[in-house]
Enzyme design. Structure first.
Site, mmCIF file in Angstrom:
data_model
loop_
_atom_site.group_PDB
_atom_site.id
_atom_site.type_symbol
_atom_site.label_atom_id
_atom_site.label_comp_id
_atom_site.label_asym_id
_atom_site.label_seq_id
_atom_site.Cartn_x
_atom_site.Cartn_y
_atom_site.Cartn_z
ATOM 1 N N LYS A 41 -1.201 33.667 -8.724
ATOM 2 C CA LYS A 41 -1.064 34.772 -7.775
ATOM 3 C C LYS A 41 -1.727 36.036 -8.303
ATOM 4 C CE LYS A 41 2.075 33.725 -4.323
ATOM 5 N NZ LYS A 41 3.410 33.174 -4.419
ATOM 6 N N LYS A 55 4.325 31.295 -8.148
ATOM 7 C CA LYS A 55 3.258 30.372 -8.520
ATOM 8 C C LYS A 55 2.267 30.938 -9.528
ATOM 9 C CE LYS A 55 0.626 28.069 -5.471
ATOM 10 N NZ LYS A 55 0.116 27.649 -4.158
ATOM 11 N N LYS A 110 -10.063 37.129 7.357
ATOM 12 C CA LYS A 110 -11.304 37.565 6.704
ATOM 13 C C LYS A 110 -11.932 38.735 7.458
ATOM 14 C CE LYS A 110 -12.015 34.890 3.087
ATOM 15 N NZ LYS A 110 -12.070 33.451 3.260
#
Ligand code: TRP
Length: 330
Positions: A197, A194, A111
């Site tokens: 995404k 998946k 982050k």
């Protein structure tokens, strides 16, 4: 009976992958365990959301989870920010969380790299707040994905450290919830792995039937099998994987057989069936989402009742912790 707890990020809409991956397991958990499910709205402050959006996002996730079947009669469903006891325990636990280990957390480093202009203290102590969420109800199990495993490990460290420091065996060391079966992984529609995404490969529970038809029609395919009994390429296998969860075994066998005979020109039919069966699953959920989202009285009741139950459990822990740490009443 064990205590299971999960926090829900108030961002994004639920898609088919979330539904079959986590949600249907939550429905089973709430039948078998003492469950706490809460919206982690304090956590979301680390990215400074627009106040108007924050409220709408909270309304959204709450409505979606309730519409999927999370049941306030069976589980304790609440908003993190409705439980001030969490803020106090967070303060107390922060005294036992060291800067060095917080700075080394993978999620923090990521982050901080993505948003170098907003590396706030809340972001740094995100794992302490998460540990507080879990420890305040002395949860045994937390259903976590790969990205949250380190946070859970830190939670165990804090629990252990607290117990040692004060010479008590107060906090349990929470572990990942073990499902006892493989989790269903729903692939995306673009053959890229998946669902979730990227926007283009996702079917949301709130998608209108027309949107679902369009998305399924646009799923990646080819000219058909090149010969009988060849293995399916990933992007075709993906469509079958979704078909398996939304359709009948007969339908799956029917299309499997078409593939194996080496016939071509049936993808259109497959997609039509797939879209229809997805729509059948999502329609009642979508209708419930829309009803609940517009029902302030219901949302108010759910969150009030949930907060009351959560505060009772949290308050008990906090009273014990205060006492253990040396805060006593005169
Ligand atoms: N950090 C979790 C996520 O990003 C959300 C969360 C907050 C959570 N507190 C929690 C999950 C406690 C499990 C337990 O998805």
């Amino acid at each position: 009976m064990k205590t299971v707890l999960s926090g829900i990020r108030p961002t994004g809409n639920l898609h088919l992958g979330n539904y079959y991956g986590a949600l249907i397991n939550f429905l089973k958990m709430q039948e078998e365990h003492k469950c706490f499910f809460f919206v982690a709205d304090w956590h979301s402050l680390t990215t400074h959301p627009d106040p108007k959006m924050l409220h709408e996002n909270v309304r959204n996730v709450l409505a979606e989870y309730l519409a999927c079947g999370l049941d306030p009669e069976k589980a304790t469903i609440y908003l993190q920010s409705d439980v001030p006891e969490i803020a106090e325990l967070y303060l107390l636990l922060n005294m036992h969380a060291y800067l060095g280990e917080l700075e080394k957390t993978v999620s923090f480093k990521e982050k901080a790299r993505q948003n170098p202009n907003n590396v706030n203290a809340g972001l740094l102590t995100y794992p302490v707040l998460m540990a507080t969420d879990i420890l305040i109800h002395n949860a045994d199990y937390v259903p976590v994905g790969k990205d949250q495993e380190q946070h859970l490990e830190m939670t165990r460290n804090y629990a252990n450290r607290f117990n040692h420091k004060y010479g008590v065996e107060y906090f349990k060391l929470p572990t990942p919830f073990i499902y006892g079966h493989e989790l269903i992984k729903i692939p995306g529609l673009d053959g890229s792995g998946k669902m979730g995404k990227s926007e283009g490969n996702c079917i949301y529970l709130i998608d209108e039937p027309k949107t679902i038809e369009k998305k399924v029609k646009g799923a990646l395919t080819d000219n058909g099998p090149e010969a009988p009994n060849t293995p399916k390429p990933d992007y075709i296998e993906n469509l079958f994987t979704i078909l398996k969860v939304v359709s009948t075994p007969e339908a799956v066998a029917y299309y499997d057989n078409l593939w194996n005979t080496g016939e071509t020109k049936w993808y259109g039919k497959l997609k039509k069936q797939l879209a229809e069966d997805i729509i059948q699953v999502t329609t009642p959920i979508r209708e419930r989402i829309n009803d609940i989202k517009n029902d302030d009285a219901y949302l108010r009741k759910v969150t009030r009742d949930g907060a009351e139950k959560a505060r009772e459990s949290a308050g008990k822990t906090l009273r014990d912790v205060r006492e253990i740490m040396g805060f006593k009443m005169f």
